[in-house]
Design an enzyme around this catalytic site. Structure first.
Site, PDB file in Angstrom:
ATOM      1  CD  GLU A 138      -2.895  -1.044   2.409  1.00  0.00           C
ATOM      2  OE1 GLU A 138      -2.910  -0.036   3.148  1.00  0.00           O
ATOM      3  OE2 GLU A 138      -3.642  -2.019   2.584  1.00  0.00           O
ATOM      4  CD  GLU A 205      -9.757  -0.853  -0.327  1.00  0.00           C
ATOM      5  OE1 GLU A 205      -8.622  -1.364  -0.399  1.00  0.00           O
ATOM      6  OE2 GLU A 205     -10.585  -1.134   0.566  1.00  0.00           O
TER       7      GLU A 205
HETATM    8  O1  KIV Z   1      -6.419  -7.012   1.807  1.00  0.00           O
HETATM    9  C1  KIV Z   1      -7.188  -7.066   0.837  1.00  0.00           C
HETATM   10  O2  KIV Z   1      -8.062  -7.940   0.752  1.00  0.00           O
HETATM   11  C2  KIV Z   1      -7.033  -6.076  -0.228  1.00  0.00           C
HETATM   12  C3  KIV Z   1      -8.057  -6.051  -1.306  1.00  0.00           C
HETATM   13  C4  KIV Z   1      -9.381  -5.714  -0.795  1.00  0.00           C
HETATM   14  C5  KIV Z   1      -7.645  -5.206  -2.442  1.00  0.00           C
HETATM   15  O3  KIV Z   1      -6.111  -5.327  -0.211  1.00  0.00           O
END
Ligand code: KIV
Length: 290
Positions: A138, A205
């Protein structure tokens, strides 16, 4: 089902798809988007266990062992407490349960932010211990140097911008991002920085739809939306959310099943059978051979 995959139905319960089977590759996913166009949208879902991976594999291009397993599997309040050990164990299970999809494992909070070197140690451990094809992390511009460092050393990276759940304590919650011009511009420039650094794909997201579209148009690599837009190059959801495992889900989730109700009904019938001594029946018991 992807055009690159043929399902062999004559297989066993333990191995529902035949091995060896040609697994999709990270370059194949990257090349789905050509000159800004993705003719075949990319299908991605989360998976945390071997059996779940078996069931999803034939339908998906990418399986993500998301750090959302903290909430979904472990009942944690956020993804912050998720560890590299958890990701390695579940990542290995998902690789064992799949033959076709590219498997990516999320880098958990605290395992990569401090330096590109720290990120390399964590990511290389995930690749060695799970057999996954790459990692997701991220963050935008601040992570560009790390993305370049990993990519140049043989570790494919998927970026993740917009609502980044590991930053919940900075963001103050899980609300949609990109509502102000400054925030919207930052999300687009974050995505560009990741793409320039070598990310092979980027998750966007929880952003207002025009920003999801702007990100998709701004970068040459595929953009996978979750709470984004149907115009992204692909989509991802948390599998348990789309199957109806939980009562409360975000607005962007479409429920394709009500699996919690199915489980509740089945367990209720089992409990009633046990209390009535109607289970086990003759067909479920072993009798002495005559
Ligand atoms: O941790 C997760 O499941 C994610 C997705 C929702 C993209 O990062």
């Amino acid at each position: 089902m992807s055009t690159t995959f043929q399902l062999d139905t004559a297989t066993s319960r333990a191995n529902p798809t035949p091995a060896p089977m040609k697994r999709l590759t990270v370059p194949a996913i990257r090349q789905r988007k050509k000159d800004g166009v993705t003719a075949e949208p990319i299908v991605m879902l989360t998976a945390y266990t071997a059996r779940q991976a078996q069931l999803l594999d034939a339908h998906c291009d990418l399986l993500l062992v998301g750090d959302s397993l903290g909430q979904v599997i472990y009942g944690l309040p956020s993804s912050i407490p998720v560890t590299l050990d958890m990701m390695a164990a579940h990542g290995a299970a998902v690789v064992r349960g799949s033959y076709h999809s590219v498997v990516l494992v999320d880098m958990p909070f605290g395992s990569y932010e401090a330096s590109p070197q720290a990120a390399f140690e964590s990511a290389s451990r995930l690749l060695k211990e799970t057999g996954c094809a790459g990692v997701k992390l991220e963050g935008g511009e601040a992570m560009a140097e790390t993305v370049a460092f990993l990519t140049q050393r043989g570790i494919p990276v998927m970026g993740h911008v917009g609502l980044t759940p590991q930053a919940v304590n900075v963001l103050g919650g899980y609300n949609a991002r990109g509502r102000s011009d400054a925030e919207a511009d930052k999300i687009v420039s974050d995505a560009k920085a990741l793409a320039d650094a070598g990310a092979f794909a980027i998750v966007v997201e929880g952003v207002v739809e025009p920003i999801a579209i702007a990100v998709t148009e701004a970068v040459p690599c595929p953009v996978i939306g979750i709470g984004g837009s149907a115009r992204c190059d692909g989509q991802v959801l948390v599998t348990e959310d789309m199957l109806g495992m939980f009562e409360r889900v975000p607005r962007f989730v479409k429920r394709y099943e009500e699996i919690a109700e199915t489980i509740d009904g089945a367990v209720g019938r089992y409990a009633a059978d046990v209390r009535a001594r109607t289970f086990p029946g003759a067909e479920n018991t072993y009798q002495p051979r005559k």
